[in-house]
Design a protein around this motif. Sequence first.
Motif, PDB file in Angstrom:
ATOM      1  N   THR A 247       5.751 -10.084 -20.912  1.00 48.48           N
ATOM      2  CA  THR A 247       6.313  -9.839 -22.241  1.00 48.48           C
ATOM      3  C   THR A 247       6.043 -11.022 -23.156  1.00 48.48           C
ATOM      4  O   THR A 247       5.705 -10.863 -24.336  1.00 48.48           O
ATOM      5  N   SER A 248       6.176 -12.228 -22.625  1.00 50.20           N
ATOM      6  CA  SER A 248       5.887 -13.426 -23.401  1.00 50.20           C
ATOM      7  C   SER A 248       4.427 -13.468 -23.825  1.00 50.20           C
ATOM      8  O   SER A 248       4.108 -13.854 -24.958  1.00 50.20           O
ATOM      9  N   ARG A 249       3.521 -13.043 -22.940  1.00 49.78           N
ATOM     10  CA  ARG A 249       2.100 -13.001 -23.292  1.00 49.78           C
ATOM     11  C   ARG A 249       1.851 -12.014 -24.432  1.00 49.78           C
ATOM     12  O   ARG A 249       1.038 -12.259 -25.317  1.00 49.78           O
ATOM     13  N   SER A 250       2.558 -10.897 -24.398  1.00 46.60           N
ATOM     14  CA  SER A 250       2.426  -9.919 -25.479  1.00 46.60           C
ATOM     15  C   SER A 250       2.901 -10.506 -26.797  1.00 46.60           C
ATOM     16  O   SER A 250       2.275 -10.299 -27.848  1.00 46.60           O
ATOM     17  N   MET A 251       3.990 -11.271 -26.771  1.00 49.55           N
ATOM     18  CA  MET A 251       4.486 -11.902 -27.987  1.00 49.55           C
ATOM     19  C   MET A 251       3.516 -12.972 -28.493  1.00 49.55           C
ATOM     20  O   MET A 251       3.366 -13.187 -29.698  1.00 49.55           O
ATOM     21  N   GLU A 252       2.825 -13.647 -27.569  1.00 43.87           N
ATOM     22  CA  GLU A 252       1.807 -14.609 -27.979  1.00 43.87           C
ATOM     23  C   GLU A 252       0.662 -13.904 -28.698  1.00 43.87           C
ATOM     24  O   GLU A 252       0.115 -14.418 -29.687  1.00 43.87           O
ATOM     25  N   LEU A 253       0.287 -12.726 -28.210  1.00 44.59           N
ATOM     26  CA  LEU A 253      -0.750 -11.948 -28.893  1.00 44.59           C
ATOM     27  C   LEU A 253      -0.296 -11.554 -30.293  1.00 44.59           C
ATOM     28  O   LEU A 253      -1.088 -11.565 -31.241  1.00 44.59           O
ATOM     29  N   CYS A 254       0.976 -11.210 -30.427  1.00 42.68           N
ATOM     30  CA  CYS A 254       1.514 -10.863 -31.740  1.00 42.68           C
ATOM     31  C   CYS A 254       1.426 -12.060 -32.685  1.00 42.68           C
ATOM     32  O   CYS A 254       0.989 -11.934 -33.832  1.00 42.68           O
ATOM     33  N   ALA A 255       1.819 -13.228 -32.187  1.00 42.98           N
ATOM     34  CA  ALA A 255       1.736 -14.438 -33.005  1.00 42.98           C
ATOM     35  C   ALA A 255       0.291 -14.767 -33.351  1.00 42.98           C
ATOM     36  O   ALA A 255      -0.018 -15.208 -34.472  1.00 42.98           O
ATOM     37  N   GLY A 256      -0.624 -14.547 -32.389  1.00 42.85           N
ATOM     38  CA  GLY A 256      -2.036 -14.794 -32.646  1.00 42.85           C
ATOM     39  C   GLY A 256      -2.602 -13.883 -33.716  1.00 42.85           C
ATOM     40  O   GLY A 256      -3.372 -14.314 -34.589  1.00 42.85           O
ATOM     41  N   LEU A 257      -2.236 -12.602 -33.665  1.00 44.89           N
ATOM     42  CA  LEU A 257      -2.689 -11.661 -34.698  1.00 44.89           C
ATOM     43  C   LEU A 257      -2.200 -12.085 -36.082  1.00 44.89           C
ATOM     44  O   LEU A 257      -2.966 -12.081 -37.056  1.00 44.89           O
ATOM     45  N   GLU A 258      -0.935 -12.460 -36.165  1.00 47.79           N
ATOM     46  CA  GLU A 258      -0.373 -12.868 -37.451  1.00 47.79           C
ATOM     47  C   GLU A 258      -1.040 -14.146 -37.947  1.00 47.79           C
ATOM     48  O   GLU A 258      -1.296 -14.302 -39.155  1.00 47.79           O
ATOM     49  N   SER A 259      -1.353 -15.058 -37.044  1.00 45.41           N
ATOM     50  CA  SER A 259      -2.015 -16.302 -37.432  1.00 45.41           C
ATOM     51  C   SER A 259      -3.401 -16.028 -37.999  1.00 45.41           C
ATOM     52  O   SER A 259      -3.787 -16.567 -39.047  1.00 45.41           O
ATOM     53  N   ILE A 260      -4.177 -15.182 -37.329  1.00 46.43           N
ATOM     54  CA  ILE A 260      -5.514 -14.834 -37.814  1.00 46.43           C
ATOM     55  C   ILE A 260      -5.431 -14.131 -39.157  1.00 46.43           C
ATOM     56  O   ILE A 260      -6.192 -14.407 -40.080  1.00 46.43           O
ATOM     57  N   ARG A 261      -4.472 -13.206 -39.273  1.00 46.28           N
ATOM     58  CA  ARG A 261      -4.327 -12.488 -40.544  1.00 46.28           C
ATOM     59  C   ARG A 261      -4.006 -13.436 -41.685  1.00 46.28           C
ATOM     60  O   ARG A 261      -4.599 -13.369 -42.764  1.00 46.28           O
TER      61      ARG A 261
END
Length: 461
Positions: A247-261
Amino acid sequence: MTLGILCLGRSTFDIRFADEKLAGMLAALDRTDRAIAGQRHILLDDESTEGAIRALKKRSLTGLLLLQATFTDAATAARAASEFDCPIMIWAIPEPRIGGRLRLNSFCGLNLASHALSLREREFGWIYCDPQSEIAERELAELLAGNRLSRRIYPHPVPEASPLPCPPAESLKTKRIARLGEPPPGFDTCHYDARQLKDVFGISVDELGICDLFEAAKNSTREDTESLLDGARESLQGIDELDASSTSRSMELCAGLESIRAEGAFDAIAIRCWPETFTEFGGAVCGPVGTLCESKIPCACEADVYGSVSQLMLQEIASQPVFLADLADLDSASDTGVVWHCGQAPYSMKDPEAPATATVHSNRRLPLLREFPLRPGRITFLRVSRSFGELKIVMAGGEMLKRPMAFTGTSGIFRFDLPASEALRRIIGCGLEHHMALAYGDFRNEIRSVAAHFGLPCLEL
């Protein structure tokens, strides 16, 4: 009269159930007057499929039938179009809407294949029915007789671009999309033409790698991921019952997407969501995709750039979050269809009387995904399509019905404005891509105006 068969499937689906359906298909074929050539088991990988194709190439075939036991990409259909001169046919299978996982996803395989064959200008025969159904014998006979051919459905003549102002269309001219990774092999539906996008819509695409997402995700702070997880807890039941590390890895992906955006000032994202996010990073990006969509940052899976364009267009028209969904089933008997995706619909589309539950991906078994039925109400579909190599806008109106969930993830049972049997004929006949943008409300007139502004044909299902 020798009919060649290729039995297609993927091990991530319910192979035991697929074997049962395949046995019924083979039994029905054995009751015909055709000699059958080909392996009579599901081909689960490229190597076994390649061997089966080589063996069939040595035979004199009057036709080639792809038995779509589960979902597969369109690589085999595309290969068949180039390797075999005989008629090509596809038999896909519905599955029970019993609320569990999408066990076969056979319709999506047919959908992908129809688009791939449209791009190669290859007519094909097809049926979509259960081998144990009352209509199976009749439909199979019609298929083998050449009476169930796909028919190219031409849109209206291409109009000249309208000089009238159209704010939703004008707003697209400044949009930027980040493509993170390439589409999976065999997904012709997700390929795009950067020059065409720029020339027609004014939309630009920056190509990044999936590794760029992983790097951005790894650089996310603990505070970022904890904040995202707290926000998800407010909307989803049962998060803390899932594996905390994944679940934490999924949240990291969410943060990564927002950072790139944010860093690239992107308006939308098209991401190669599988298999690497699961196999290399260890978390699902499905829930994060839904989070961005709810924030009006369309995010298309399978690196589907024209899917992102479809979302952007419908979002500008409807002024609301948009869901990029698979059409998972059409049933003529009940005159209904199912839209589905593994778990990424915006929360605003949830049936208010149903809970939203945290879950894992039905095939990959990793979090974080959403699970809820879509709310009832008027809906509009839109797809910017490149079927037959012709840029067009395809749209449809319908009604989402208040029904129990057909499949796990985020899904809804709906009714098109035209009969399901006719919608099915048109979708396969026009080689429509497998993703369609969905919004609540009736926006067909606005879509026609946008199409006219760009001088594009508009095909209504």
